[in-house]
Design a protein around this motif. Structure first.
Motif, short mmCIF file in Angstrom:
data_model
loop_
_atom_site.label_atom_id
_atom_site.label_comp_id
_atom_site.label_asym_id
_atom_site.label_seq_id
_atom_site.Cartn_x
_atom_site.Cartn_y
_atom_site.Cartn_z
N VAL A 13 2.63 -14.20 -23.81
CA VAL A 13 2.04 -13.90 -25.11
C VAL A 13 1.62 -15.23 -25.74
O VAL A 13 2.42 -16.16 -25.81
CB VAL A 13 3.04 -13.18 -26.03
CG1 VAL A 13 2.43 -12.94 -27.39
CG2 VAL A 13 3.48 -11.86 -25.41
N ILE A 14 0.36 -15.32 -26.15
CA ILE A 14 -0.15 -16.53 -26.79
C ILE A 14 -0.34 -16.23 -28.26
O ILE A 14 -0.99 -15.25 -28.62
CB ILE A 14 -1.48 -16.98 -26.15
CG1 ILE A 14 -1.23 -17.29 -24.67
CG2 ILE A 14 -2.05 -18.19 -26.88
CD1 ILE A 14 -2.46 -17.63 -23.89
N THR A 15 0.27 -17.06 -29.12
CA THR A 15 0.24 -16.84 -30.56
C THR A 15 -0.23 -18.10 -31.28
O THR A 15 -0.47 -19.12 -30.66
CB THR A 15 1.64 -16.47 -31.08
OG1 THR A 15 2.50 -17.61 -30.97
CG2 THR A 15 2.24 -15.30 -30.32
N ASP A 16 -0.28 -17.98 -32.60
CA ASP A 16 -0.64 -19.15 -33.41
C ASP A 16 0.59 -20.00 -33.72
O ASP A 16 0.48 -21.00 -34.40
CB ASP A 16 -1.34 -18.72 -34.69
CG ASP A 16 -0.47 -17.86 -35.59
OD1 ASP A 16 0.67 -17.54 -35.22
OD2 ASP A 16 -0.95 -17.49 -36.68
N GLY A 17 1.74 -19.62 -33.23
CA GLY A 17 2.94 -20.43 -33.38
C GLY A 17 3.75 -20.16 -34.63
O GLY A 17 4.72 -20.87 -34.89
N SER A 22 6.79 -15.08 -33.72
CA SER A 22 7.60 -15.38 -32.54
C SER A 22 8.91 -14.60 -32.54
O SER A 22 9.32 -14.06 -31.52
CB SER A 22 7.89 -16.88 -32.46
OG SER A 22 6.70 -17.59 -32.23
N LYS A 23 9.55 -14.52 -33.70
CA LYS A 23 10.80 -13.76 -33.80
C LYS A 23 10.57 -12.27 -33.57
O LYS A 23 11.36 -11.61 -32.91
CB LYS A 23 11.45 -13.99 -35.16
CG LYS A 23 12.10 -15.34 -35.30
CD LYS A 23 12.78 -15.50 -36.63
CE LYS A 23 13.45 -16.85 -36.75
NZ LYS A 23 14.13 -17.02 -38.04
N SER A 24 9.47 -11.75 -34.11
CA SER A 24 9.14 -10.33 -33.92
C SER A 24 8.88 -10.03 -32.45
O SER A 24 9.35 -9.03 -31.92
CB SER A 24 7.91 -9.94 -34.74
OG SER A 24 8.19 -10.05 -36.11
N LEU A 25 8.13 -10.91 -31.80
CA LEU A 25 7.85 -10.70 -30.38
C LEU A 25 9.12 -10.79 -29.55
O LEU A 25 9.29 -10.03 -28.59
CB LEU A 25 6.82 -11.71 -29.89
CG LEU A 25 5.39 -11.45 -30.34
CD1 LEU A 25 4.50 -12.64 -30.03
CD2 LEU A 25 4.84 -10.20 -29.69
N GLU A 26 10.00 -11.69 -29.90
CA GLU A 26 11.27 -11.80 -29.18
C GLU A 26 12.09 -10.52 -29.34
O GLU A 26 12.75 -10.08 -28.40
CB GLU A 26 12.07 -13.01 -29.67
CG GLU A 26 13.39 -13.23 -28.94
CD GLU A 26 13.23 -13.44 -27.44
OE1 GLU A 26 14.10 -12.96 -26.69
OE2 GLU A 26 12.25 -14.07 -27.02
N GLY A 31 12.72 -11.89 -23.87
CA GLY A 31 12.55 -12.67 -22.65
C GLY A 31 11.10 -12.94 -22.27
O GLY A 31 10.84 -13.64 -21.30
N MET A 32 10.15 -12.39 -23.02
CA MET A 32 8.74 -12.61 -22.72
C MET A 32 8.36 -14.05 -23.07
O MET A 32 8.60 -14.51 -24.19
CB MET A 32 7.87 -11.65 -23.54
CG MET A 32 6.38 -11.85 -23.35
SD MET A 32 5.78 -11.51 -21.69
CE MET A 32 6.18 -9.78 -21.53
N PRO A 33 7.79 -14.79 -22.13
CA PRO A 33 7.37 -16.16 -22.43
C PRO A 33 6.29 -16.17 -23.52
O PRO A 33 5.41 -15.31 -23.55
CB PRO A 33 6.78 -16.66 -21.11
CG PRO A 33 7.29 -15.73 -20.06
CD PRO A 33 7.54 -14.43 -20.74
#
Length: 67
Positions: A13-17, A22-26, A31-33
């Protein structure tokens, strides 16, 4: 939305940082990079560089190609 149409081969997953994303995706995809978008990384480098050195950073070939 991501979960309305299942993605079976998602590997990165590529995000704006942003921290919240990031916490939501986690939470949703444990475990998703994750990786920051190169443009956002470059902007962060530029904005965290001392003002007196910004022209030198902006003049770098790698910086211009990424932006």
């Amino acid at each position: 939305m991501l979960f309305r149409s299942p993605v079976e081969s998602l590997k990165l997953v590529i995000t704006d940082g942003t921290e919240g994303l990031s916490k939501s995706l986690e939470h949703l995809l444990p475990g998703m990079p994750q990786q920051s978008c190169i443009i956002h990384k470059m902007r962060n480098v530029y904005h965290n560089t001392k003002v007196k050195n910004r022209k030198a950073v902006a003049a770098c070939t790698w910086f211009r190609k990424a932006a």
